[in-house]
Design an enzyme around this catalytic site. Structure first.
Site: not given
Ligand SMILES: Cc1cc2nc3c(=O)[nH]c(=O)nc-3n(C[C@H](O)[C@H](O)[C@H](O)COP(=O)(O)O)c2cc1C
Ligand SMILES: [Mn+2]
Length: 513
Positions: A203, A207-208, A221, A267, A316
């Site tokens: 995956n 996640y910041r 996450w 991805e 945020d």
């Molecule tokens: C700039 C940016 C920052 C993000 N930061 C976070 C974060 O800190 N934590 C989080 O859970 N999702 C964050 N997201 C959203 C996730 O990247 C997004 O939900 C992604 O689809 C998660 O992938 P996954 O489904 O494989 O977990 C962020 C998105 C962007 C565009």
């Molecule tokens: Mn995913």
């Protein structure tokens, strides 16, 4: 088209007149954010900014910083190597149309088979530019703290450039402290690579990461995300979780990390599909994971499941500070990077910001998938003011009573669309990208009680409005014209419109005068 480096993407932006270089030193503490925020809020999203000398407490970082590189419709398309993101949406549709899917799952499977056909499978390489500089860390004597040991979020005032910057630590990267009350510095474009310990499935999620010190960060996450699910499995098995974080490389990677793919769909393959070129994957130095070989930075390390630490506050996407909360801790075991590495990042805050364009691109690319499941959907938009999850506008070709409700419930059942706080359904002739038009329909076409519905749902973890975090109500509003079968028997009025021939004639007259 694939970019073989992040710097190649910047060159493309510069050629397109989409990049502004800033040679003067600018502070990573607040100043770059203020500059980037103004740029993002200028008409059309302004330009991408390359800060050639970002400073960390007054000392120049060895790495330039790029921001707002995807923050306009054009730059978002350029990031994916396209003239327009619609090209990708059309390809998605072709793949899905080849064999009509029978379910959402099936639709995704087909899409992913399509990726195979397009040779988007990653290829394995033995080394790559991301290994030009390798800094392995010695194993840390002191472990992280466990859940019960509360400590305030890090004060990063001691954050300063190390004298020997040749083998970098996190202190050398121009990581922003974005907003005044932020708990520290945050990596805002981290691509977090993890593996399902049961199936080995990869995956990639964004996640910041809050920097605690030169070897430790937070790992934000949220509970609904795939990284968190993987983490939970490692915790249940009592195993240390390998994690690799990449920064930079082809912007298709960064975009793919944010794309709302269903759990279990890769991805990295999606990135290969976008760029029409296999992603070259290389083994990490210190963890059993593979990462794209052409990225700018790789942060290798692990999360010790069960170990939590206060993370935040952070200014945020929502436009508000998210408060301190416990999140897992990422321990670095190595940093590798390109010699000429660039540090891409974004700034989030009160909308509109760069992420609006990323979210909009996701919606456009996945619209064919929504339409496969709900053929009556004409278009879908997430307006900037709703910051992804707070508001969805969807237009439909309505055929039968209460169809708008079917669409709301359908969307609430699809992956991250579950977070949609308000869904407003309008008729096909309403442009969902024009918020003013949607609000006009909403105001004019609804009887509030008759045309609304509330449901219970998981909420976005960042939403501060629900009384209890992560759960709450969502509201659907049916702003379509009402049918007799919906109990409306007064005869729906016609919209005021001018015939086309009169418009043409007035165009001609005005042109002549
Ligand atoms: C700039 C940016 C920052 C993000 N930061 C976070 C974060 O800190 N934590 C989080 O859970 N999702 C964050 N997201 C959203 C996730 O990247 C997004 O939900 C992604 O689809 C998660 O992938 P996954 O489904 O494989 O977990 C962020 C998105 C962007 C565009
Ligand atoms: Mn995913």
């Amino acid at each position: 088209m694939a970019y073989d480096s992040f710097s190649a993407f910047l060159t493309a932006l510069e050629r397109a007149g989409e990049l502004r270089r800033i040679a003067a030193p600018v502070a990573t503490e607040l100043e770059i954010t203020e500059w980037a925020d103004r740029e993002m809020k200028s008409p059309g999203g302004g330009k991408a900014l390359l800060f050639e000398k970002p400073t960390i407490h007054g000392t120049a970082s060895p790495f330039p910083l790029a921001v707002n590189t995807m923050g306009s419709t054009r730059r978002m398309a350029l990031a994916l190597g396209l003239e327009s993101v619609d090209e990708l949406a059309a390809q998605m549709q072709l793949i899905l149309k080849a064999k009509p899917p029978t379910s959402l799952r099936h639709a995704w499977t087909l899409a992913m088979q399509g990726l195979d056909l397009l040779n988007a499978k990653p290829k394995h390489v033995s080394t790559g530019p991301c290994k030009e500089v390798v800094h392995r860390f010695a194993e840390k004597a002191e472990g992280g703290r466990m859940k019960d040991e509360k400590k305030p979020a890090t004060d990063n005032s001691a954050f300063s450039l190390q004298p020997s910057a040749f083998l970098p630590t996190l202190r050398d990267l121009p990581i922003l402290q974005c907003w005044p009350q932020d708990g520290g510095r945050f990596i805002t474009f981290p691509c977090v690579h993890t593996k399902d310990p049961d199936t080995g499935e990869r995956n990639l999620g964004m996640y910041r990461m809050q920097v605690y010190d030169d070897r430790t960060t937070g790992m934000h996450w949220q509970v609904h995300k795939v990284g968190a699910r993987h983490g939970k499995r490692y915790y249940e098995k009592g195993e240390r979780m390998p994690v690799a974080v990449t920064i930079g490389g082809d912007p298709a990677y960064t975009f793919a990390a944010t794309a709302p793919l269903p759990d279990g769909l890769d991805e990295i393959m999606f990135a290969g599909f976008i760029r029409k070129k296999s992603v070259p994957l290389v083994k990490c130095e210190t963890v059993d994971l593979e990462v794209p070989a052409d990225v700018d930075f790789v942060l290798e390390g692990y999360v010790q499941p069960g170990e939590l630490r206060p993370e935040g506050p952070f200014g945020d996407h929502t436009g508000f500070y998210t408060p301190v909360d416990d999140y897992p801790v990422f321990h670095l075991t190595a940093i590798t990077h390109r010699k000429d590495a660039l540090y891409p990042c974004t700034v989030v805050g009160i909308p509109p910001m760069e992420d609006f364009y990323m979210g909009t691109a996701s919606v456009r690319i996945f619209l064919p998938v929504f339409q496969m499941n709900f053929p009556e959907i004409v278009d879908l938009a997430l307006p900037a003011e709703g910051v992804f999850h707070n508001m969805v506008f969807v237009s439909i070709r309505k055929q039968y009573p209460w169809q708008a409700y079917k669409i709301m419930h359908g969307l609430w059942g699809m992956g991250q669309m579950m977070f949609s706080k308000y869904i407003i359904v309008v008729d096909a002739d309403c442009d969902v990208h024009n918020t003013s038009e949607v609000l006009f329909r909403l105001c004019a076409n609804t009887d509030p009680q008759r045309d609304s519905t509330f449901v219970k749902s998981p909420c976005d973890a960042l939403d501060h409005a629900p009384t209890i975090p992560c759960i709450g109500t969502h509201m659907g509003l049916d702003a379509t014209r009402k049918l007799p079968g919906e109990g409306y028997t007064r005869g729906w009025p016609e919209l005021v419109k001018m015939p086309a021939e009169i418009k043409a004639r007035v165009d001609a007259l005005r042109g002549a005068s």
